[in-house]
Design an enzyme around this catalytic site. Structure first.
Site, PDB file in Angstrom:
ATOM      1  N   HIS A  72      -7.600  -0.223   5.329  1.00 33.60           N
ATOM      2  CA  HIS A  72      -6.662   0.782   5.927  1.00 33.60           C
ATOM      3  C   HIS A  72      -6.403   1.765   4.872  1.00 33.60           C
ATOM      4  O   HIS A  72      -6.143   2.856   5.295  1.00 33.60           O
ATOM      5  CB  HIS A  72      -5.396  -0.374   6.229  1.00 33.60           C
ATOM      6  CG  HIS A  72      -4.303   0.601   6.738  1.00 33.60           C
ATOM      7  ND1 HIS A  72      -3.926   1.048   8.077  1.00 33.60           N
ATOM      8  CD2 HIS A  72      -3.076   0.646   6.052  1.00 33.60           C
ATOM      9  CE1 HIS A  72      -2.793   1.675   8.143  1.00 33.60           C
ATOM     10  NE2 HIS A  72      -2.233   1.530   7.028  1.00 33.60           N
ATOM     11  N   ASP A  85       5.892   4.610   5.044  1.00 40.26           N
ATOM     12  CA  ASP A  85       6.832   3.430   5.458  1.00 40.26           C
ATOM     13  C   ASP A  85       6.581   2.111   5.314  1.00 40.26           C
ATOM     14  O   ASP A  85       7.163   1.107   5.800  1.00 40.26           O
ATOM     15  CB  ASP A  85       6.149   3.564   7.185  1.00 40.26           C
ATOM     16  CG  ASP A  85       4.803   3.166   7.362  1.00 40.26           C
ATOM     17  OD1 ASP A  85       3.799   3.457   6.863  1.00 40.26           O
ATOM     18  OD2 ASP A  85       4.538   2.145   8.433  1.00 40.26           O
ATOM     19  N   HIS A  86       5.843   2.126   3.939  1.00 39.48           N
ATOM     20  CA  HIS A  86       5.912   0.846   3.163  1.00 39.48           C
ATOM     21  C   HIS A  86       6.673   0.961   1.535  1.00 39.48           C
ATOM     22  O   HIS A  86       7.088  -0.004   1.293  1.00 39.48           O
ATOM     23  CB  HIS A  86       4.333   0.281   3.113  1.00 39.48           C
ATOM     24  CG  HIS A  86       4.026  -0.104   4.251  1.00 39.48           C
ATOM     25  ND1 HIS A  86       3.966  -1.340   4.947  1.00 39.48           N
ATOM     26  CD2 HIS A  86       3.511   0.846   5.318  1.00 39.48           C
ATOM     27  CE1 HIS A  86       3.204  -1.306   6.118  1.00 39.48           C
ATOM     28  NE2 HIS A  86       3.211   0.015   6.430  1.00 39.48           N
ATOM     29  N   ASP A 120      -0.453  -3.843   6.344  1.00 39.35           N
ATOM     30  CA  ASP A 120      -1.033  -3.309   7.570  1.00 39.35           C
ATOM     31  C   ASP A 120      -2.589  -3.425   7.829  1.00 39.35           C
ATOM     32  O   ASP A 120      -3.217  -2.716   8.330  1.00 39.35           O
ATOM     33  CB  ASP A 120      -0.962  -1.678   7.477  1.00 39.35           C
ATOM     34  CG  ASP A 120       0.331  -1.146   8.092  1.00 39.35           C
ATOM     35  OD1 ASP A 120       1.210  -1.949   8.293  1.00 39.35           O
ATOM     36  OD2 ASP A 120       0.519   0.081   7.859  1.00 39.35           O
ATOM     37  N   HIS A 180       0.951  -1.382  -0.082  1.00 37.81           N
ATOM     38  CA  HIS A 180       0.033   0.011  -0.076  1.00 37.81           C
ATOM     39  C   HIS A 180       1.002   1.195   0.243  1.00 37.81           C
ATOM     40  O   HIS A 180       2.302   1.068   0.195  1.00 37.81           O
ATOM     41  CB  HIS A 180      -1.099  -0.139   1.199  1.00 37.81           C
ATOM     42  CG  HIS A 180      -0.506   0.065   2.487  1.00 37.81           C
ATOM     43  ND1 HIS A 180       0.198  -0.784   3.093  1.00 37.81           N
ATOM     44  CD2 HIS A 180      -0.531   1.122   3.645  1.00 37.81           C
ATOM     45  CE1 HIS A 180       0.653  -0.538   4.328  1.00 37.81           C
ATOM     46  NE2 HIS A 180       0.084   0.718   4.424  1.00 37.81           N
ATOM     47  N   HIS A 206       4.559  -4.706  11.149  1.00 35.84           N
ATOM     48  CA  HIS A 206       4.679  -3.672  12.321  1.00 35.84           C
ATOM     49  C   HIS A 206       5.083  -4.553  13.512  1.00 35.84           C
ATOM     50  O   HIS A 206       4.333  -5.682  13.577  1.00 35.84           O
ATOM     51  CB  HIS A 206       3.863  -2.661  12.552  1.00 35.84           C
ATOM     52  CG  HIS A 206       4.041  -1.464  11.326  1.00 35.84           C
ATOM     53  ND1 HIS A 206       4.859  -0.358  11.655  1.00 35.84           N
ATOM     54  CD2 HIS A 206       3.172  -1.488  10.359  1.00 35.84           C
ATOM     55  CE1 HIS A 206       4.459   0.247  10.445  1.00 35.84           C
ATOM     56  NE2 HIS A 206       3.510  -0.135   9.765  1.00 35.84           N
ATOM     57  N   HIS A 238       1.461   3.977   1.802  1.00 32.34           N
ATOM     58  CA  HIS A 238       2.138   4.655   3.214  1.00 32.34           C
ATOM     59  C   HIS A 238       3.549   4.843   2.897  1.00 32.34           C
ATOM     60  O   HIS A 238       4.147   3.774   2.486  1.00 32.34           O
ATOM     61  CB  HIS A 238       1.515   4.294   4.245  1.00 32.34           C
ATOM     62  CG  HIS A 238       0.211   4.513   4.667  1.00 32.34           C
ATOM     63  ND1 HIS A 238      -0.838   3.793   5.598  1.00 32.34           N
ATOM     64  CD2 HIS A 238      -0.522   5.421   4.287  1.00 32.34           C
ATOM     65  CE1 HIS A 238      -1.783   4.398   5.584  1.00 32.34           C
ATOM     66  NE2 HIS A 238      -1.763   5.328   4.796  1.00 32.34           N
TER      67      HIS A 238
HETATM   68 FE    FE Z   1       2.574   0.897   8.024  1.00 35.89          FE
HETATM   69 ZN    ZN Z   2       0.084   1.953   6.580  1.00 37.95          ZN
END
Ligand code: FE
Ligand code: ZN
Length: 256
Positions: A115, A61-62, A134, A57, A172, A59
């Protein structure tokens, strides 16, 4: 079909990035590279050759590491068709029901919105590995940022096809705080009590709690127990449809 060797790279404060290596060669793919440097350093250390990025996805942090990794390796970027505008440099778009072939391995792809609206998951059945980003966490599930509770419930329900012996490679290390909430809503669950103690010991030792086994998650993760009549009754929601129980648990977690 064949199995992949999976290597976990911790990044940022609580992210996990995964390298998937083809056993018969030095070729590898990376799932959800938050950052480029830890991935490139690990590849160099092992002498592995990166051929693919698999993104779940949009985001940061991915996918934060994608541009630099692609520039450094020339790899192929695989990602959700449903979110191609927000994920840079996708070469191969995949969507619900696709079977994506990575080397000799096959991944079933699911659209799992909730999400984010374009979130996808990859299930490598023969490697017993689910990369769910996530969407599902050890003892938890992702926050519903862009979708509805119904969508998130339907997304997680797709994982019903996955056998109990499958490792859930979530993105995570949220397990300790998830365990506190799980015990709060499901205090009499003996399997959960045991699991929570084990998690505490592992975190005290500085050990990762991810991946976790799907079978254990089914017995202990409150977000996978919305269809359990006793659990619903304990929440004061006897005879409510599972999606309403799920929404209630998600809302309680948001406010926990
Ligand atoms: Fe994340
Ligand atoms: Zn995420």
């Amino acid at each position: 079909m064949s199995t992949l060797e999976i290597h976990q790279i911790p990044t940022r404060s609580d992210n996990y990035v995964y390298l998937l290596r083809e056993s018969s060669s030095g070729n590898a793919a990376v799932v959800d590279p938050s950052d480029a440097d830890p991935v490139l350093d690990t590849l160099e250390m092992f002498g592995w050759n990166l051929t693919h990025v698999l993104a779940t996805h949009h985001h940061d942090d991915h996918i934060g590491g994608v541009p630099k990794i692609k520039e450094a390796t020339g790899c192929t970027v695989v990602g959700p068709k449903a979110d191609r505008e927000r994920i840079p440099m996708i070469d191969v778009e995949v969507a619900d029901g696709d079977v994506y072939r990575l080397y000799e391995a096959e991944a079933k792809v699911w659209d799992v919105p909730g999400h984010t609206r374009g979130h996808i998951a990859y299930w490598f059945a023969e490697s017993r590995a689910l990369f769910c980003g996530d969407t599902l966490f050890a003892l938890g599930c992702g926050r519903v940022f862009e979708g509805t509770h119904q969508q998130m419930y339907d997304s997680i329900s797709k994982f019903a096809e996955v056998p109990d012996e499958t490792w859930v490679y979530c993105a995570h290390e949220y397990t300790m705080s998830n365990a506190r909430f799980a015990l709060h809503v499901d205090p009499d669950n003996a399997a959960l009590q045991d699991y929570a103690r084990q998690i505490e010991r592992r975190r005290e030792a500085g050990v990762s709690t991810v991946p976790s086994l799907m079978g254990l998650e089914r017995r202990t993760n409150p977000f996978l127990r919305a269809d359990d009549a006793a659990f619903a009754a304990a929440l004061g929601m006897a005879d409510k449809p599972p999606v309403e129980v799920f929404a209630e648990v998600r809302t309680r977690k948001d406010n926990f």
